[in-house]
Design a protein around this motif. Sequence first.
Motif, mmCIF file in Angstrom:
data_model
loop_
_atom_site.group_PDB
_atom_site.id
_atom_site.type_symbol
_atom_site.label_atom_id
_atom_site.label_comp_id
_atom_site.label_asym_id
_atom_site.label_seq_id
_atom_site.Cartn_x
_atom_site.Cartn_y
_atom_site.Cartn_z
ATOM 1 N N PRO A 1 -5.013 -8.693 6.970
ATOM 2 C CA PRO A 1 -6.144 -7.397 6.995
ATOM 3 C C PRO A 1 -7.800 -7.876 7.188
ATOM 4 O O PRO A 1 -7.814 -7.289 7.859
ATOM 5 N N ASN A 2 -8.107 -8.958 7.237
ATOM 6 C CA ASN A 2 -8.695 -9.710 7.726
ATOM 7 C C ASN A 2 -9.437 -9.945 8.755
ATOM 8 O O ASN A 2 -10.548 -11.051 9.586
ATOM 9 N N MET A 3 -8.363 -10.176 9.183
ATOM 10 C CA MET A 3 -7.912 -11.200 11.288
ATOM 11 C C MET A 3 -6.920 -10.332 11.828
ATOM 12 O O MET A 3 -6.005 -10.748 11.556
ATOM 13 N N LEU A 4 -7.192 -9.298 12.396
ATOM 14 C CA LEU A 4 -6.063 -8.545 13.492
ATOM 15 C C LEU A 4 -5.718 -9.113 14.311
ATOM 16 O O LEU A 4 -4.570 -8.556 14.715
ATOM 17 N N GLY A 5 -6.971 -9.658 14.984
ATOM 18 C CA GLY A 5 -6.133 -10.234 16.587
ATOM 19 C C GLY A 5 -6.050 -11.650 16.112
ATOM 20 O O GLY A 5 -5.773 -11.893 15.322
ATOM 21 N N ARG A 6 -5.807 -12.142 17.912
ATOM 22 C CA ARG A 6 -4.970 -13.642 18.513
ATOM 23 C C ARG A 6 -6.398 -14.552 17.750
ATOM 24 O O ARG A 6 -7.598 -14.259 18.498
ATOM 25 N N THR A 7 -6.254 -14.939 17.777
ATOM 26 C CA THR A 7 -6.723 -16.962 16.749
ATOM 27 C C THR A 7 -5.990 -17.658 16.744
ATOM 28 O O THR A 7 -5.452 -17.439 16.642
ATOM 29 N N SER A 8 -6.715 -18.840 16.463
ATOM 30 C CA SER A 8 -5.673 -19.817 15.990
ATOM 31 C C SER A 8 -5.340 -19.446 14.975
ATOM 32 O O SER A 8 -4.280 -20.305 14.930
ATOM 33 N N ALA B 1 5.293 3.157 3.071
ATOM 34 C CA ALA B 1 3.961 3.887 3.764
ATOM 35 C C ALA B 1 3.684 1.935 3.921
ATOM 36 O O ALA B 1 3.415 0.834 3.220
ATOM 37 N N ALA B 2 3.488 2.182 5.533
ATOM 38 C CA ALA B 2 2.190 0.946 6.018
ATOM 39 C C ALA B 2 0.951 0.458 5.103
ATOM 40 O O ALA B 2 -0.041 1.532 4.993
ATOM 41 N N GLU B 3 0.507 -0.409 4.874
ATOM 42 C CA GLU B 3 -0.584 -0.338 4.383
ATOM 43 C C GLU B 3 -1.449 -0.284 5.551
ATOM 44 O O GLU B 3 -1.565 -0.305 6.451
ATOM 45 N N ASP B 4 -3.011 0.104 4.476
ATOM 46 C CA ASP B 4 -4.348 0.797 5.334
ATOM 47 C C ASP B 4 -4.737 0.363 6.747
ATOM 48 O O ASP B 4 -4.650 1.359 8.190
ATOM 49 N N TRP B 5 -4.591 -0.898 6.974
ATOM 50 C CA TRP B 5 -5.059 -1.639 7.514
ATOM 51 C C TRP B 5 -3.841 -2.251 9.180
ATOM 52 O O TRP B 5 -4.269 -2.278 10.270
ATOM 53 N N MET B 6 -2.653 -1.980 8.718
ATOM 54 C CA MET B 6 -1.153 -1.854 9.351
ATOM 55 C C MET B 6 -1.677 -1.240 10.946
ATOM 56 O O MET B 6 -1.345 -1.275 12.307
ATOM 57 N N PRO B 7 -1.171 0.050 10.541
ATOM 58 C CA PRO B 7 -1.245 0.667 11.399
ATOM 59 C C PRO B 7 -2.119 1.205 12.984
ATOM 60 O O PRO B 7 -1.851 1.360 13.991
ATOM 61 N N GLN B 8 -3.475 0.443 12.551
ATOM 62 C CA GLN B 8 -4.210 0.443 13.757
ATOM 63 C C GLN B 8 -3.795 -0.282 14.020
ATOM 64 O O GLN B 8 -4.740 -0.203 15.925
ATOM 65 N N LEU B 9 -3.187 -1.706 14.763
ATOM 66 C CA LEU B 9 -2.514 -2.567 14.791
ATOM 67 C C LEU B 9 -1.752 -2.404 16.321
ATOM 68 O O LEU B 9 -1.930 -2.930 17.218
ATOM 69 N N THR B 10 -1.111 -1.238 16.661
ATOM 70 C CA THR B 10 -0.789 -0.372 17.051
ATOM 71 C C THR B 10 -1.599 0.943 18.060
ATOM 72 O O THR B 10 -0.480 2.081 19.126
ATOM 73 N N GLU B 11 -2.296 0.944 17.905
ATOM 74 C CA GLU B 11 -2.968 1.904 18.307
ATOM 75 C C GLU B 11 -3.860 1.794 19.469
ATOM 76 O O GLU B 11 -4.484 0.546 19.949
ATOM 77 N N GLU B 12 -4.108 3.187 20.441
ATOM 78 C CA GLU B 12 -4.373 2.985 21.713
ATOM 79 C C GLU B 12 -5.941 2.491 21.789
ATOM 80 O O GLU B 12 -6.277 1.412 22.441
ATOM 81 N N ASN B 13 -7.059 3.139 20.827
ATOM 82 C CA ASN B 13 -7.754 2.615 20.198
ATOM 83 C C ASN B 13 -8.709 1.586 20.001
ATOM 84 O O ASN B 13 -9.734 1.533 20.302
ATOM 85 N N THR B 14 -7.490 0.824 19.777
ATOM 86 C CA THR B 14 -7.365 -0.113 18.491
ATOM 87 C C THR B 14 -7.744 -1.331 19.534
ATOM 88 O O THR B 14 -7.575 -2.514 20.775
ATOM 89 N N VAL B 15 -9.405 -2.324 20.033
ATOM 90 C CA VAL B 15 -9.678 -2.887 20.580
ATOM 91 C C VAL B 15 -10.620 -4.083 19.947
ATOM 92 O O VAL B 15 -11.145 -3.576 19.922
ATOM 93 N N MET B 16 -10.562 -5.158 20.223
ATOM 94 C CA MET B 16 -12.193 -6.101 19.581
ATOM 95 C C MET B 16 -11.502 -7.591 19.646
ATOM 96 O O MET B 16 -10.477 -8.134 20.671
ATOM 97 N N ASP B 17 -12.690 -8.107 19.682
ATOM 98 C CA ASP B 17 -12.752 -9.114 20.878
ATOM 99 C C ASP B 17 -14.093 -10.130 19.833
ATOM 100 O O ASP B 17 -15.134 -10.033 20.687
#
Length: 180
Positions: free
Chosen positions: A82-89, A20-36
């Motif tokens: 886990p503590n940085m899900l999106g695109r950063t440098s 099983a994927a770790e708890d934080w991973m499935p949200q990476l491909t969820e349509e409603n995951t939006v952060m900035d």
Amino acid sequence: AIAVESIFTSALGMECSPEAAEDWMPQLTEENTVMDDAVNGKLDGRFSLFYAYGPPLKAYNHVPLWVYDEANDELDLIWPKPNMLGRTSRTESSRMVRYSMVPTYDPKTHMISNALPPPSKLKLSKVGGKCYALAEEEHCYLDRVFVCTTSKWSGAPSTYVVMGHTEPGKKGEACMWHNA
């Protein structure tokens, strides 16, 4: 639906059973995951295609996530943790990594040449507002790749299981392939 066993033995005799994927991973491909934001960076799950995880990647505490860059009509790769899900440098890929790990994409046909088959052919498919890597012949929307082992020479996955669902939104029956 595609019926395959969840445990397989590769041509080299290595067993590969997806965990099983770790708890934080499935949200990476969820349509409603939006952060900035400054902590997580920028991520819009509508454009996340699939991620890879498994024992060889665990030590790095991040996973490769293939995304569709709609503005440039191309595929890209970021490395969420886990503590940085999106695109950063700190999660962006270098040009060399992009060149070696991002599959070829034809914007005219929307076809993706999968460098790690099966499946060998994928199509960038948009359902509603969400983008998917679709194995058309098998009718499977890819979501993740479980990597069991990697090459000692190149670091590329050598045994792995590709997983998804027969319907968009992680619905329908599970579908999976192994590379052995």
